[in-house]
Design a protein around this motif. Structure first.
Motif, mmCIF file in Angstrom:
data_model
loop_
_atom_site.group_PDB
_atom_site.id
_atom_site.type_symbol
_atom_site.label_atom_id
_atom_site.label_comp_id
_atom_site.label_asym_id
_atom_site.label_seq_id
_atom_site.Cartn_x
_atom_site.Cartn_y
_atom_site.Cartn_z
ATOM 1 N N LEU A 64 0.853 -1.185 0.000
ATOM 2 C CA LEU A 64 0.000 0.000 0.000
ATOM 3 C C LEU A 64 0.889 1.235 0.000
ATOM 4 N N TYR A 65 0.948 1.917 -1.123
ATOM 5 C CA TYR A 65 1.791 3.114 -1.214
ATOM 6 C C TYR A 65 1.306 3.985 -2.360
ATOM 7 N N TYR A 71 -1.977 5.555 -6.768
ATOM 8 C CA TYR A 71 -2.111 4.702 -5.586
ATOM 9 C C TYR A 71 -1.978 3.236 -5.989
ATOM 10 N N PHE A 72 -1.100 2.529 -5.267
ATOM 11 C CA PHE A 72 -0.859 1.111 -5.506
ATOM 12 C C PHE A 72 -1.369 0.339 -4.296
ATOM 13 N N VAL A 94 -4.091 -0.539 -9.229
ATOM 14 C CA VAL A 94 -3.378 0.713 -9.462
ATOM 15 C C VAL A 94 -4.407 1.759 -9.855
ATOM 16 N N LEU A 95 -4.578 2.760 -9.010
ATOM 17 C CA LEU A 95 -5.558 3.826 -9.257
ATOM 18 C C LEU A 95 -4.808 5.098 -9.600
ATOM 19 N N ARG A 99 -8.297 6.461 -13.942
ATOM 20 C CA ARG A 99 -7.936 5.204 -14.580
ATOM 21 C C ARG A 99 -7.614 4.147 -13.538
ATOM 22 N N LEU A 100 -7.938 2.917 -13.879
ATOM 23 C CA LEU A 100 -7.690 1.787 -12.983
ATOM 24 C C LEU A 100 -6.993 0.681 -13.745
ATOM 25 N N VAL A 101 -5.985 0.091 -13.109
ATOM 26 C CA VAL A 101 -5.275 -1.070 -13.654
ATOM 27 C C VAL A 101 -5.253 -2.142 -12.584
#
Length: 324
Positions: A64-65, A71-72, A94-95, A99-101
């Motif tokens: 979480l970082y 944001y991961f 990944v935000l 966008r979201l991955v």
């Protein structure tokens, strides 16, 4: 494999390729990505994505970082929970703005059901944040279903332990062996669920902090708060199930010990019952010339009667004391 999704009227639609729809894509799902796919995503987001080795690290700071406003978040999710060999592996979210991955190397059920549901019905998918929250809600719903199934299976195991249908000891022993295997599987699955819920608790707290910094999105923050409460309640329920499984394991081992003690008691009683007749037979089986009863006509029936009485008396005494 790379799956790209765009939003149309709050519904998700999968498109072919990322390059041709780079401006419209809001969610990219990477499944066991190749290096070329990772590079394409890094170019699209403008930041590097974690490798599989980095995803498997257990430090919270590695899971979480935030980096350059991106944001991961990594959580451990189960898959194939309906089989005897469930798989549990990390999934990274990944935000980056809108966008979201998602990066994963296994197939949790929610990643199949959520896109299908979001394509057929309008469930509020407008950006990467809302898609992430909806995906997490689907994941939590799936974990809840798994915990409910575990709870039902535990009730069945409890009835089989305390209300066995078999009367023969040999069949009961085989049944206890199968029960121990089933209890072991349920404990392994419940442990994986607790591990997954723990990571989701941390992720939801981190996500609440990330969405709390945004100026808008009150609905998203409310959903994240509700999600956190749901995860906390499921974690408590998983702990309860784990304790119940431990109790069933102790109860099963206790039943096995009772069965073994009963067998040993029967053998011990049989040895005590036949010991006096053996002593009588041994005495009158000695070959000495000066035995008083050697030529006595009633010696043989007397010896048989004495052996019978010496066997019946201990048996009667044990029954009277309630030892049999």
């Amino acid at each position: 494999m790379l799956k790209a999704f765009v939003v149309d009227n709050e519904r998700l639609h999968m498109v072919d390729g990322l390059a041709a729809n780079a401006d419209k894509v809001v969610w990219v799902d990477l499944v066991s990505p190749t290096r070329e796919e990772e590079q394409a995503i890094e170019k699209w987001l403008g930041v590097g994505v974690p490798t599989r080795e980095e995803m498997e690290e257990i430090e919270i700071s590695s899971r979480l970082y935030a980096e350059d406003g991106v944001y991961f978040m990594t959580a451990t999710l189960p898959a194939h929970t309906d089989s005897d060999e469930p798989v549990i592996a990390p999934v990274t979210f990944v935000l980056a703005g809108k966008r979201l991955v998602t990066i994963r190397y296994h197939e949790p059920r929610a990643f199949q059901t959520f896109p299908m549901r979001a394509e057929k019905a309008s469930i509020g998918c407008t950006s990467g944040e809302t898609i992430l929250v909806g995906l997490l809600e689907a994941i939590v719903d799936r974990l809840a279903d798994v915990l409910e199934r575990i709870s039902r299976d535990i009730e069945v195991l409890s009835k089989e332990i305390f209300y066995p249908t078999e009367t023969k000891a040999s069949k009961r022993n085989v049944g206890f062996l199968l029960l121990l295997k089933q209890i072991g599987r349920k404990e392994s699955l419940t442990s994986n669920m607790r591990n997954s819920l723990t990571t989701l608790q941390r992720l939801s707290g981190f996500l609440a902090n990330a969405t709390g910094q945004a100026k808008d999105g009150k609905d998203v923050r409310a959903r994240v708060k509700t999600l956190s409460r749901d995860v906390a309640s499921l974690a408590d329920h998983a702990s309860f199930l784990s304790q119940k499984i431990t109790f069933l394991l102790d109860a099963t081992l206790g039943m096995i010990n009772i069965e073994q003690n009963a067998i040993i008691k029967i053998v011990s009683v049989a040895a005590v019952v036949f010991l006096p007749p053996t002593v009588v037979a041994s005495i009158y089986g000695m070959n000495f010339d000066l035995m008083p009863e050697l030529k006595w006509s009633l010696g043989y029936p007397l010896a048989l009667g004495l052996m019978l009485v010496s066997a019946v008396f201990p048996f009667w005494y044990f029954r009277r004391r309630g030892w049999l």
